[in-house]
Design an enzyme around this catalytic site. Structure first.
Site, PDB file in Angstrom:
ATOM      1  N   ASP A 208       0.727  -1.370  -0.037  1.00  0.00           N
ATOM      2  CA  ASP A 208       0.061  -0.278   0.058  1.00  0.00           C
ATOM      3  C   ASP A 208       0.923   1.224   0.086  1.00  0.00           C
ATOM      4  O   ASP A 208       2.198   1.177   0.719  1.00  0.00           O
ATOM      5  CB  ASP A 208      -0.991   0.092   1.233  1.00  0.00           C
ATOM      6  CG  ASP A 208      -2.020   1.059   1.275  1.00  0.00           C
ATOM      7  OD1 ASP A 208      -2.923   1.100   0.605  1.00  0.00           O
ATOM      8  OD2 ASP A 208      -1.653   2.159   2.295  1.00  0.00           O
ATOM      9  N   GLU A 245       1.288  -0.256  -4.863  1.00  0.00           N
ATOM     10  CA  GLU A 245       0.408   0.483  -5.297  1.00  0.00           C
ATOM     11  C   GLU A 245       1.158   1.941  -5.615  1.00  0.00           C
ATOM     12  O   GLU A 245       1.618   2.605  -4.642  1.00  0.00           O
ATOM     13  CB  GLU A 245      -0.622   1.003  -4.059  1.00  0.00           C
ATOM     14  CG  GLU A 245      -1.729   1.958  -4.735  1.00  0.00           C
ATOM     15  CD  GLU A 245      -2.401   2.722  -3.322  1.00  0.00           C
ATOM     16  OE1 GLU A 245      -3.309   3.120  -3.451  1.00  0.00           O
ATOM     17  OE2 GLU A 245      -1.697   2.650  -2.000  1.00  0.00           O
TER      18      GLU A 245
END
Length: 494
Positions: A208, A245
């Protein structure tokens, strides 16, 4: 000369390591990941055994596994606010997680964990309590469950300029306390956390907010991780699959190209452009050149998706389950076209950005329930259980390692193409019927359209297409048909 040889050896070793981190470690010909967003570990284990493995899925992306802050109303995003690295969340505890990983691996389904290396929880009034009962004081950057103190974080600042590298990578993303990954101590705690998950049998990680961390820090962390656990069926010296990401629209200082050599990168442009096309804002005929010609990453570096848990909640071009006909067409194209590492979404219903997953009166996540057709009925959407989507997972398996051939279009929004001599897809996004003899490239015979039906005991429950000795068949997709797509493959021959 000796120094040069040593430098070359280290360079080649690093290149080999990063290349290995692009390998999802799939079983056999399986090649599609599903994101079971906010599911409980026990439910994922059962889903692996009873649904995903029999239908040829390759892996599951799971929600963050570490202890998180408890927020009022239990919005989904509380999972992205860590308190500690204890493996206790609303999805279950460490024992349940380990059981799920083992059971999924046993049936050939790999597990990829969404991990939070960039930050800890944002500000909270007073003492915050996590899902494992751990206390923390985020406003003081005090997280004794790790432990982290203020010295383990970057100084607090706000991101106001997305073209300022310092702000993007050292300030606080939406107020989340920003860890200093250049610190040896912080690195050691992150590596310890990831290595524990590897020990439990996971195949890799979705990282993330990767663009908010310096690539050189991530390179060190990834390179320090253990090899995958051979006791879970991984080969010797296999590296964890990394997909990061990185939201890159092509005009910011921090770019995806800084990360794509370290592992795969989430290709957000894919999601945006496929949404525009199937919403009718771009003619489907242009999809013939889909891929790098559109400015996308190389196929082996791109984690591709129609929507994800974040952008499905945003306004704009991205498709989601609320536009089911277009969503199924886009997903069929996604899984049929030979580009990228494919992930499909499995959502829960939402009315606003903060809607929590389905839960009971005590705020416990509830298990999905299914109707007689296997569709979810109690607040879970379960797109992966829609026949039009899981059938295309089977299609993608059947045509693996074949080239795109036989492209046809009507100059507008009707297209078809083959995958070698193993599969054929046709799409109609016009307001009039597609009715035409088209080259399917398939061997002669009768084939079941896996979008409208299934092949059961040698009979097709939906449309069927007869292919002649030249590979041609009559294709009809009405503009008012329930589905705007038709798919045939060699494993669905009647």
């Amino acid at each position: 000369m000796i120094k040069f040889a040593l430098a070359l050896t280290l360079c080649l070793a690093g290149a080999s390591l990063s290349l290995a981190q692009h390998n999802p470690q799939w079983w056999g010909n399986r090649n599609t990941i599903v994101h079971l967003f906010e599911w409980k570990w026990s439910d994922i284990a059962e889903e692996c055994e009873t649904f995903l493995a029999p239908r040829g899925f390759a892996g599951v992306q799971v929600s963050p596994v570490n202890e998180n802050i408890i927020s009022a109303g239990r919005p989904w995003w509380e999972r992205y606010q860590p308190i500690s690295y204890k493996l206790t969340t609303r999805s279950g505890n460490e024992e349940e997680f380990a059981d799920m990983v083992r059971r999924c691996n046993d049936v050939g389904i790999r597990i990829y964990v969404d991990v939070l290396l960039n930050h800890m929880s944002g500000d909270f009034d007073g003492v915050a309590v996590g899902t494992a009962g751990t206390e923390a004081e985020p406003s003081k950057k005090s997280f004794p469950g790790v432990p982290y103190t203020a010295q383990d974080f970057h100084p607090s600042c706000e991101i106001t300029d997305w073209n300022n590298r310092f702000q993007v990578q050292e300030c606080e993303l939406v107020g989340l306390k920003d860890l200093n990954q250049h610190s040896d101590y912080v690195r050691s705690k992150l590596i310890e956390f990831l290595d524990h998950l590897i020990e439990l049998g996971v195949a890799g990680f979705r990282v993330d907010a990767a663009k908010h961390m310096a690539a050189e820090d991530l390179e060190y962390i990834y390179g320090s991780l253990s090899n995958l656990n051979i006791e879970h069926g991984f080969p010797h010296n296999a590296r964890p699959f990394i997909f990061q990401e990185v939201i890159d629209h092509g005009h910011e200082t921090v770019s995806r190209e800084e990360y794509n050599q370290l592992g795969a990168v989430t290709e957000f442009r894919f999601s945006e452009e496929i949404g525009k096309a199937f919403r009718g804002n771009n003619a489907l005929k242009w999809l013939q050149s889909w891929g790098t010609d559109w400015g996308f990453l190389n196929s082996e570096q791109a984690l591709t998706f129609v929507d994800n848990h974040d952008n499905q909640r945003d306004q704009g071009s991205v498709l989601n389950y609320k536009s089911p006909k277009q969503y199924k067409m886009a997903t069929a194209f996604h899984l049929a076209y030979p580009y990228g590492i494919s992930r499909v979404m499995s959502s829960f219903a939402f009315d606003d950005h903060d809607t929590p997953p389905p839960q009971d009166a005590q705020e416990n996540i509830i298990s999905p329930e299914f109707d007689e057709d296997g569709a979810c009925v109690n607040g879970w959407i379960c797109e992966h259980r829609w026949r039009q989507i899981y059938a295309m997972v089977g299609f993608k398996n059947a045509v693996r390692d074949t080239e795109l051939t036989g492209w046809w279009d009507n100059g507008d929004n009707q297209i078809s193409f083959c995958r070698g001599n193993k599969g054929f897809l046709a799409v109609n996004n016009n307001l009039y019927d597609l009715s035409q003899e088209l080259n399917t490239c398939l061997p002669a015979g009768e084939y079941c359209d896996v979008i409208s039906g299934s092949l059961i005991d040698g009979a097709c429950t939906g449309k069927s297409v007869t292919v002649n000795e030249y590979g041609y068949g009559y294709i009809h997709i009405g503009s008012d048909d329930f589905d705007g797509v038709l798919a045939l493959h060699v494993n669905a021959k009647v």
